[in-house]
Design a protein around this motif. Structure first.
Motif, PDB file in Angstrom:
ATOM      1  N   UNK A   6       0.827  -1.207   0.000  1.00 30.11           N
ATOM      2  CA  UNK A   6       0.000   0.000   0.000  1.00 30.11           C
ATOM      3  C   UNK A   6       0.860   1.254   0.000  1.00 30.11           C
ATOM      4  N   UNK A   7       1.958   1.218   0.746  1.00 28.60           N
ATOM      5  CA  UNK A   7       2.856   2.372   0.778  1.00 28.60           C
ATOM      6  C   UNK A   7       3.500   2.592  -0.594  1.00 28.60           C
ATOM      7  N   UNK A   8       3.883   1.493  -1.254  1.00 32.40           N
ATOM      8  CA  UNK A   8       4.502   1.604  -2.577  1.00 32.40           C
ATOM      9  C   UNK A   8       3.513   2.133  -3.611  1.00 32.40           C
ATOM     10  N   UNK A   9       2.276   1.649  -3.517  1.00 29.89           N
ATOM     11  CA  UNK A   9       1.253   2.116  -4.466  1.00 29.89           C
ATOM     12  C   UNK A   9       0.978   3.599  -4.261  1.00 29.89           C
ATOM     13  N   UNK A  10       0.871   4.007  -3.012  1.00 29.31           N
ATOM     14  CA  UNK A  10       0.613   5.418  -2.718  1.00 29.31           C
ATOM     15  C   UNK A  10       1.793   6.303  -3.136  1.00 29.31           C
ATOM     16  N   UNK A  11       3.000   5.803  -2.913  1.00 33.73           N
ATOM     17  CA  UNK A  11       4.174   6.615  -3.219  1.00 33.73           C
ATOM     18  C   UNK A  11       4.539   6.624  -4.689  1.00 33.73           C
ATOM     19  N   UNK A  12       4.397   5.473  -5.333  1.00 37.95           N
ATOM     20  CA  UNK A  12       4.817   5.346  -6.731  1.00 37.95           C
ATOM     21  C   UNK A  12       3.695   5.636  -7.714  1.00 37.95           C
ATOM     22  N   UNK A  13       2.458   5.389  -7.280  1.00 37.28           N
ATOM     23  CA  UNK A  13       1.311   5.509  -8.184  1.00 37.28           C
ATOM     24  C   UNK A  13       1.211   6.825  -8.932  1.00 37.28           C
ATOM     25  N   UNK A  14       1.218   7.974  -8.244  1.00 40.77           N
ATOM     26  CA  UNK A  14       1.094   9.262  -8.949  1.00 40.77           C
ATOM     27  C   UNK A  14       2.201   9.487  -9.982  1.00 40.77           C
ATOM     28  N   UNK A  15       3.413   9.065  -9.645  1.00 41.97           N
ATOM     29  CA  UNK A  15       4.522   9.225 -10.583  1.00 41.97           C
ATOM     30  C   UNK A  15       4.335   8.341 -11.808  1.00 41.97           C
ATOM     31  N   UNK A  16       3.836   7.129 -11.597  1.00 42.54           N
ATOM     32  CA  UNK A  16       3.609   6.225 -12.728  1.00 42.54           C
ATOM     33  C   UNK A  16       2.487   6.731 -13.638  1.00 42.54           C
ATOM     34  N   UNK A  17       1.497   7.382 -13.058  1.00 41.81           N
ATOM     35  CA  UNK A  17       0.438   7.956 -13.896  1.00 41.81           C
ATOM     36  C   UNK A  17       1.011   9.015 -14.842  1.00 41.81           C
ATOM     37  N   UNK A  18       1.934   9.824 -14.333  1.00 37.89           N
ATOM     38  CA  UNK A  18       2.614  10.789 -15.190  1.00 37.89           C
ATOM     39  C   UNK A  18       3.471  10.074 -16.234  1.00 37.89           C
ATOM     40  N   UNK A  19       4.075   8.968 -15.831  1.00 37.04           N
ATOM     41  CA  UNK A  19       4.873   8.186 -16.766  1.00 37.04           C
ATOM     42  C   UNK A  19       4.040   7.569 -17.863  1.00 37.04           C
ATOM     43  N   UNK A  20       2.809   7.165 -17.531  1.00 41.27           N
ATOM     44  CA  UNK A  20       1.903   6.599 -18.541  1.00 41.27           C
ATOM     45  C   UNK A  20       1.625   7.628 -19.632  1.00 41.27           C
ATOM     46  N   UNK A  21       1.453   8.887 -19.223  1.00 40.34           N
ATOM     47  CA  UNK A  21       1.218   9.956 -20.209  1.00 40.34           C
ATOM     48  C   UNK A  21       2.400  10.062 -21.171  1.00 40.34           C
ATOM     49  N   UNK A  22       3.608   9.985 -20.630  1.00 35.57           N
ATOM     50  CA  UNK A  22       4.815  10.058 -21.460  1.00 35.57           C
ATOM     51  C   UNK A  22       4.886   8.858 -22.399  1.00 35.57           C
ATOM     52  N   UNK A  23       4.583   7.682 -21.874  1.00 36.79           N
ATOM     53  CA  UNK A  23       4.612   6.466 -22.685  1.00 36.79           C
ATOM     54  C   UNK A  23       3.609   6.530 -23.827  1.00 36.79           C
TER      55      UNK A  23
END
Length: 231
Positions: A6-23
């Motif tokens: 849960x901590x990893x999802x909360x911490x990494x999730x927002x950054x990965x969403x931005x990464x999805x946009x780049x991808x």
């Protein structure tokens, strides 16, 4: 081992969403440009002029014979230096630089364009010559025959392979991390190195790629079936 999902999802999730946009940005732009480049190369490979055919045969073999990773490094680091050197010989002091994302898109466009060109070339050659002759007999020019008869059928016949390349391109965007494009892999590496949540971080990354790739592959199969039924 205490895994902090849960901590990893909360911490990494927002950054990965931005990464999805780049991808998605890199994939969509690269795929459209690669399709255009591939069609252009295919037409040049079918040219009646031997010199043009030879030049593009060599180009395709060079691109297909070198890894995409090497091509990305070359475009990002070497090409600007070569351009600056050439322009400097004319008395100017240029400072040409590519952004990481633009270099990544250029690399994927050229690489996939070379492979897609072979798909288009094979599809064009597979069109019955009788259809071409019929078009010419009706008064169409060679260009009109290509535009109205040959290319539409070739594009339709290429859809299954193009769909596979699109899915592959999404996954290959992970290579853009090596030239510092802030996509999914680079963001995950950064987070994992800061938190030491290695298992959680890379597992989440793998799931994100599956979420992107599997539905797209399914959609492409549906499109392929639709065109197969229409044929």
């Amino acid at each position: 081992m205490d895994l902090k999902w849960s901590e990893a999802i909360d911490g990494l999730g927002p950054s990965l969403l931005q990464g999805v946009v780049v991808v998605l940005q890199a994939t969509i732009i690269s795929f459209i440009l690669a399709a255009l480049v591939g069609l252009l190369i295919a037409m040049c490979r079918l040219s009646k002029w031997k010199v043009i055919r030879g030049v593009f045969v060599v180009f395709v073999e060079i691109i297909r014979g070198t890894p995409l990773l090497v091509q990305l490094f070359y475009i990002y680091y070497v090409v600007p230096l070569l351009l600056n050197h050439l322009l400097a010989s004319g008395g100017t002091q240029p400072n040409i630089q590519f952004t990481a994302l633009s270099a990544g898109i250029a690399g994927m466009t050229i690489n996939y364009g070379a492979y897609i060109s072979e798909v288009f070339r094979s599809a064009i050659l597979s069109i019955d010559t009788g259809q071409k002759e019929s078009g010419l007999a009706l008064g169409f020019t060679q260009l009109q025959v290509l535009r109205k008869i040959v290319i539409p059928q070739a594009l339709r016949n290429s859809i299954p392979v193009l769909g596979n390349y699109l899915v592959m391109m999404i996954k290959d965007t992970s290579l853009l991390a090596v030239i510092s494009v802030s996509e999914l892999l680079l963001r995950t590496q950064t987070y994992a190195s800061q938190t030491f949540q290695t298992i959680e971080s890379y597992t989440i990354l793998a799931v994100v790629y599956l979420i992107l790739s599997l539905p797209l592959a399914h959609i492409m199969k549906m499109i392929e079936k639709k065109f197969h039924v229409e044929n």
